[in-house]
Write an enzyme that holds these catalytic residues in place. Sequence first.
Site, PDB file in Angstrom:
ATOM      1  N   GLY A  20     -24.336 -51.428  24.316  1.00 50.96           N
ATOM      2  CA  GLY A  20     -24.007 -51.307  22.899  1.00 50.96           C
ATOM      3  C   GLY A  20     -23.825 -49.856  22.508  1.00 50.96           C
ATOM      4  O   GLY A  20     -23.925 -48.953  23.345  1.00 50.96           O
ATOM      5  N   GLY A  23     -27.704 -48.906  22.237  1.00 52.63           N
ATOM      6  CA  GLY A  23     -28.697 -49.458  23.157  1.00 52.63           C
ATOM      7  C   GLY A  23     -28.066 -50.396  24.166  1.00 52.63           C
ATOM      8  O   GLY A  23     -26.887 -50.717  24.087  1.00 52.63           O
ATOM      9  N   VAL A  25     -28.558 -54.130  26.405  1.00 54.37           N
ATOM     10  CA  VAL A  25     -29.270 -55.403  26.464  1.00 54.37           C
ATOM     11  C   VAL A  25     -29.343 -55.825  27.936  1.00 54.37           C
ATOM     12  O   VAL A  25     -28.347 -55.739  28.663  1.00 54.37           O
ATOM     13  CB  VAL A  25     -28.570 -56.478  25.600  1.00 54.37           C
ATOM     14  CG1 VAL A  25     -29.285 -57.814  25.751  1.00 54.37           C
ATOM     15  CG2 VAL A  25     -28.560 -56.041  24.135  1.00 54.37           C
ATOM     16  N   LYS A  40     -33.705 -55.659  24.700  1.00 53.50           N
ATOM     17  CA  LYS A  40     -32.816 -54.677  24.069  1.00 53.50           C
ATOM     18  C   LYS A  40     -33.557 -53.352  24.000  1.00 53.50           C
ATOM     19  O   LYS A  40     -34.676 -53.292  23.480  1.00 53.50           O
ATOM     20  CB  LYS A  40     -32.451 -55.186  22.663  1.00 53.50           C
ATOM     21  CG  LYS A  40     -31.388 -54.381  21.950  1.00 53.50           C
ATOM     22  CD  LYS A  40     -30.955 -55.082  20.651  1.00 53.50           C
ATOM     23  CE  LYS A  40     -29.959 -54.228  19.887  1.00 53.50           C
ATOM     24  NZ  LYS A  40     -29.461 -54.898  18.679  1.00 53.50           N
ATOM     25  N   ASP A 135     -22.877 -56.550   9.624  1.00 52.11           N
ATOM     26  CA  ASP A 135     -22.087 -56.499  10.870  1.00 52.11           C
ATOM     27  C   ASP A 135     -21.910 -57.897  11.453  1.00 52.11           C
ATOM     28  O   ASP A 135     -22.035 -58.097  12.660  1.00 52.11           O
ATOM     29  CB  ASP A 135     -22.755 -55.550  11.880  1.00 52.11           C
ATOM     30  CG  ASP A 135     -21.786 -55.086  12.967  1.00 52.11           C
ATOM     31  OD1 ASP A 135     -20.556 -55.214  12.780  1.00 52.11           O
ATOM     32  OD2 ASP A 135     -22.266 -54.605  14.008  1.00 52.11           O
TER      33      ASP A 135
END
Length: 280
Positions: A20, A23, A25, A40, A135
């Site tokens: 991401g 971060g 996952v 995560k 989002d």
Amino acid sequence: MLAPGTRVGEYVIVRRVAVGATGDVHEGRQTASGEPVAVKVLHPEWCVHAEVVARFLNEAQALQELRHPHLVTAVSSGVLADGPPFIVLEWLPVDLHQVLASAGGRLPAEDGARVVRQLADVLAALHAKGLVHRDLKPANVLVARREPGALEVKLADLGLAKRIAGEGALRSALPVSTAGSALLGTGEFMAPEQWVRSKSVDSRVDVYALGVLWFQMLAGRPPFTGPEQKDLMFQHLLEPPALHLLEGRAPERTRALVARMLEKKPERRPSLAEVLAGRT
Ligand SMILES: Nc1ncnc2c1ncn2[C@@H]1O[C@H](COP(=O)(O)OP(=O)(O)O)[C@@H](O)[C@H]1O
Ligand SMILES: [Mg+2]
């Protein structure tokens, strides 16, 4: 990224599954039971940015406090020995983006309406706690059951969620700096007002994004597409959505409701209660 075999509390990392913006996952296993989980972790380079760290910790806190059948469940959270914070989530490896891609971009109208009801339900619960997701998009909707006619989804990624003070609002959140003017959100799903003042939006941006998602599930593409952010921005701000693309794909009532959810002016959009009631 965490190497396979790394221990995170009572879990062990199997592999990374997604990268991401701030971060990664990973797939993990609970050491004792072998139960799969998602882990995560904030990228170490973001750990020096107070705003990003605050958002991550707020996401962990919100997911653990706000239990809802259509919100991804956080089973634990903490901080790794060398610094980065992590969240352990129930393992839901398929997202709505993948389901749409494997179905040729569209879902039958009944499946789309079912997904919208579930998301409207969980968004209403977030809003009641003073949180705006900001989002909503297919990659942030995880699929718990895939069978046609029985699709079950869970909203994920509260990483951009904004807190609005008020009655019933979630407390003990870390303050997130509102300095800077970085765009927040994903172009195809961003309401007109989110393009202009992304930091001061309210829950009605989630209604707009849910309208975009509904449109996409019916039409096979979002209402506005374009090669660059500025093309998307002008369309969201100024152009009417191509509602004719929905003809023959959903009942008139649904098409009228989607049209209202995509209104440029937030005050003209329906409430989530109206969306849930299927009112136009
Ligand atoms: N609980 C989960 N189980 C399996 N995969 C997940 C889970 N949560 C997220 N993912 C995958 O990781 C991706 C990024 O996670 P997300 O929470 O959206 O973080 P980001 O803020 O980086 O977008 C998702 O789009 C999804 O593909
Ligand atoms: Mg995401």
